[in-house]
Scaffold this motif. Structure first.
Motif, PDB file in Angstrom:
ATOM      1  N   UNK A   1      34.332  -2.422  69.159  1.00 32.85           N
ATOM      2  CA  UNK A   1      34.659  -3.490  70.077  1.00 32.85           C
ATOM      3  C   UNK A   1      33.706  -4.661  69.863  1.00 32.85           C
ATOM      4  N   UNK A   2      34.241  -5.843  69.951  1.00 31.19           N
ATOM      5  CA  UNK A   2      33.398  -7.028  69.811  1.00 31.19           C
ATOM      6  C   UNK A   2      32.535  -7.250  71.045  1.00 31.19           C
ATOM      7  N   UNK A   3      33.130  -7.055  72.215  1.00 35.70           N
ATOM      8  CA  UNK A   3      32.394  -7.211  73.459  1.00 35.70           C
ATOM      9  C   UNK A   3      32.515  -5.958  74.290  1.00 35.70           C
ATOM     10  N   UNK A   4      31.396  -5.500  74.791  1.00 38.40           N
ATOM     11  CA  UNK A   4      31.357  -4.312  75.627  1.00 38.40           C
ATOM     12  C   UNK A   4      30.949  -4.765  77.029  1.00 38.40           C
ATOM     13  N   UNK A   5      31.585  -4.175  78.038  1.00 37.83           N
ATOM     14  CA  UNK A   5      31.205  -4.462  79.414  1.00 37.83           C
ATOM     15  C   UNK A   5      31.210  -3.153  80.208  1.00 37.83           C
ATOM     16  N   UNK A   6      30.971  -3.242  81.502  1.00 38.77           N
ATOM     17  CA  UNK A   6      30.887  -2.032  82.326  1.00 38.77           C
ATOM     18  C   UNK A   6      32.224  -1.290  82.364  1.00 38.77           C
ATOM     19  N   UNK A   7      33.322  -2.032  82.268  1.00 36.56           N
ATOM     20  CA  UNK A   7      34.643  -1.392  82.269  1.00 36.56           C
ATOM     21  C   UNK A   7      34.821  -0.534  81.016  1.00 36.56           C
ATOM     22  N   UNK A   8      34.411  -1.041  79.870  1.00 41.49           N
ATOM     23  CA  UNK A   8      34.543  -0.249  78.639  1.00 41.49           C
ATOM     24  C   UNK A   8      33.604   0.957  78.664  1.00 41.49           C
ATOM     25  N   UNK A   9      32.396   0.784  79.199  1.00 41.49           N
ATOM     26  CA  UNK A   9      31.486   1.924  79.332  1.00 41.49           C
ATOM     27  C   UNK A   9      32.088   2.973  80.270  1.00 41.49           C
ATOM     28  N   UNK A  11      35.206   3.505  80.923  1.00 39.70           N
ATOM     29  CA  UNK A  11      36.338   4.150  80.252  1.00 39.70           C
ATOM     30  C   UNK A  11      35.856   5.246  79.317  1.00 39.70           C
ATOM     31  N   UNK A  12      34.806   4.953  78.556  1.00 45.62           N
ATOM     32  CA  UNK A  12      34.245   5.941  77.636  1.00 45.62           C
ATOM     33  C   UNK A  12      33.683   7.136  78.404  1.00 45.62           C
ATOM     34  N   UNK A  13      32.921   6.858  79.432  1.00 43.19           N
ATOM     35  CA  UNK A  13      32.303   7.920  80.232  1.00 43.19           C
ATOM     36  C   UNK A  13      33.374   8.758  80.916  1.00 43.19           C
ATOM     37  N   UNK A  22      30.797  17.437  79.026  1.00 42.59           N
ATOM     38  CA  UNK A  22      29.774  17.042  79.987  1.00 42.59           C
ATOM     39  C   UNK A  22      28.514  16.498  79.331  1.00 42.59           C
ATOM     40  N   UNK A  23      28.043  17.176  78.285  1.00 40.77           N
ATOM     41  CA  UNK A  23      26.818  16.717  77.620  1.00 40.77           C
ATOM     42  C   UNK A  23      27.012  15.336  76.995  1.00 40.77           C
ATOM     43  N   UNK A  24      28.163  15.117  76.401  1.00 43.58           N
ATOM     44  CA  UNK A  24      28.456  13.816  75.809  1.00 43.58           C
ATOM     45  C   UNK A  24      28.554  12.741  76.888  1.00 43.58           C
ATOM     46  N   UNK A  25      29.122  13.087  78.027  1.00 39.66           N
ATOM     47  CA  UNK A  25      29.199  12.144  79.143  1.00 39.66           C
ATOM     48  C   UNK A  25      27.806  11.683  79.539  1.00 39.66           C
ATOM     49  N   UNK A  41      30.099   2.210  91.082  1.00 37.13           N
ATOM     50  CA  UNK A  41      30.557   3.403  91.790  1.00 37.13           C
ATOM     51  C   UNK A  41      31.460   4.281  90.934  1.00 37.13           C
ATOM     52  N   UNK A  42      32.175   3.692  89.976  1.00 38.86           N
ATOM     53  CA  UNK A  42      33.028   4.488  89.087  1.00 38.86           C
ATOM     54  C   UNK A  42      32.181   5.304  88.114  1.00 38.86           C
ATOM     55  N   UNK A  43      31.149   4.679  87.583  1.00 41.14           N
ATOM     56  CA  UNK A  43      30.235   5.388  86.681  1.00 41.14           C
ATOM     57  C   UNK A  43      29.619   6.580  87.403  1.00 41.14           C
ATOM     58  N   UNK A  44      29.104   6.322  88.603  1.00 39.25           N
ATOM     59  CA  UNK A  44      28.417   7.373  89.349  1.00 39.25           C
ATOM     60  C   UNK A  44      29.360   8.483  89.782  1.00 39.25           C
ATOM     61  N   UNK A  45      30.579   8.145  90.138  1.00 38.13           N
ATOM     62  CA  UNK A  45      31.551   9.184  90.502  1.00 38.13           C
ATOM     63  C   UNK A  45      31.807  10.125  89.333  1.00 38.13           C
ATOM     64  N   UNK A  46      31.915   9.579  88.131  1.00 35.64           N
ATOM     65  CA  UNK A  46      32.089  10.425  86.946  1.00 35.64           C
ATOM     66  C   UNK A  46      30.865  11.283  86.682  1.00 35.64           C
ATOM     67  N   UNK A  47      29.677  10.733  86.845  1.00 35.58           N
ATOM     68  CA  UNK A  47      28.453  11.511  86.624  1.00 35.58           C
ATOM     69  C   UNK A  47      28.325  12.637  87.632  1.00 35.58           C
ATOM     70  N   UNK A  48      28.678  12.348  88.871  1.00 34.30           N
ATOM     71  CA  UNK A  48      28.618  13.386  89.897  1.00 34.30           C
ATOM     72  C   UNK A  48      29.634  14.483  89.584  1.00 34.30           C
TER      73      UNK A  48
END
Length: 125
Positions: A1-9, A11-13, A22-25, A41-48
């Motif tokens: 990707x040329x530009x990365x933002x929190x949405x792309x992160x 999506x990956x997570x 889980x380890x890759x996450x 909050x989306x990042x943290x919900x996935x981590x939890x």
């Protein structure tokens, strides 16, 4: 990707989390932080969710939710209550539930499930 933002992160997570990696996450979360991005909050919900799957009560992630102000988000508070309960820390679930100012049906259902999971059906209602 040329530009990365929190949405792309996110999506990956989320993709890693939903695929059972889980380890890759957790590694991708570390990479995101090293790249200078703050979780939302989306990042943290996935981590939890990952911690819940691993039955790993990571108090640092819970503390990060509080520090960043996301604990007032019902999705985040619900997942933290569930994580604590599934990691046999019912007292942490109760404490968080009592701290939540706006208790919607998601938060209440999570606490009812937590009580029931630990054999306290009479306290669930």
């Amino acid at each position: 990707m040329e530009e990365v933002d929190i949405v792309s992160w996110n999506s990956l997570i989320s993709g890693c989390c939903k695929s059972g990696h889980e380890d890759l996450t957790l590694k991708q979360f570390d990479q995101m932080r090293l790249a200078g991005y703050s979780p939302d909050e989306f990042t943290l919900s996935n981590l939890i969710a990952v911690c819940t799957n691993l039955r790993n009560l990571d108090k640092q992630i819970s503390a990060l939710c509080v520090k960043m102000g996301f604990i007032s988000n019902s999705i985040v508070s619900t997942t933290v209550i569930d994580l604590s309960s599934k990691c046999n820390a019912l007292e942490d679930s109760v404490r968080l539930f009592e701290e939540v100012e706006l208790r919607d049906s998601l938060v209440c259902d999570s606490m009812v499930s937590s009580y029931a999971r630990h054999g306290f059906q009479e306290d669930a209602y």
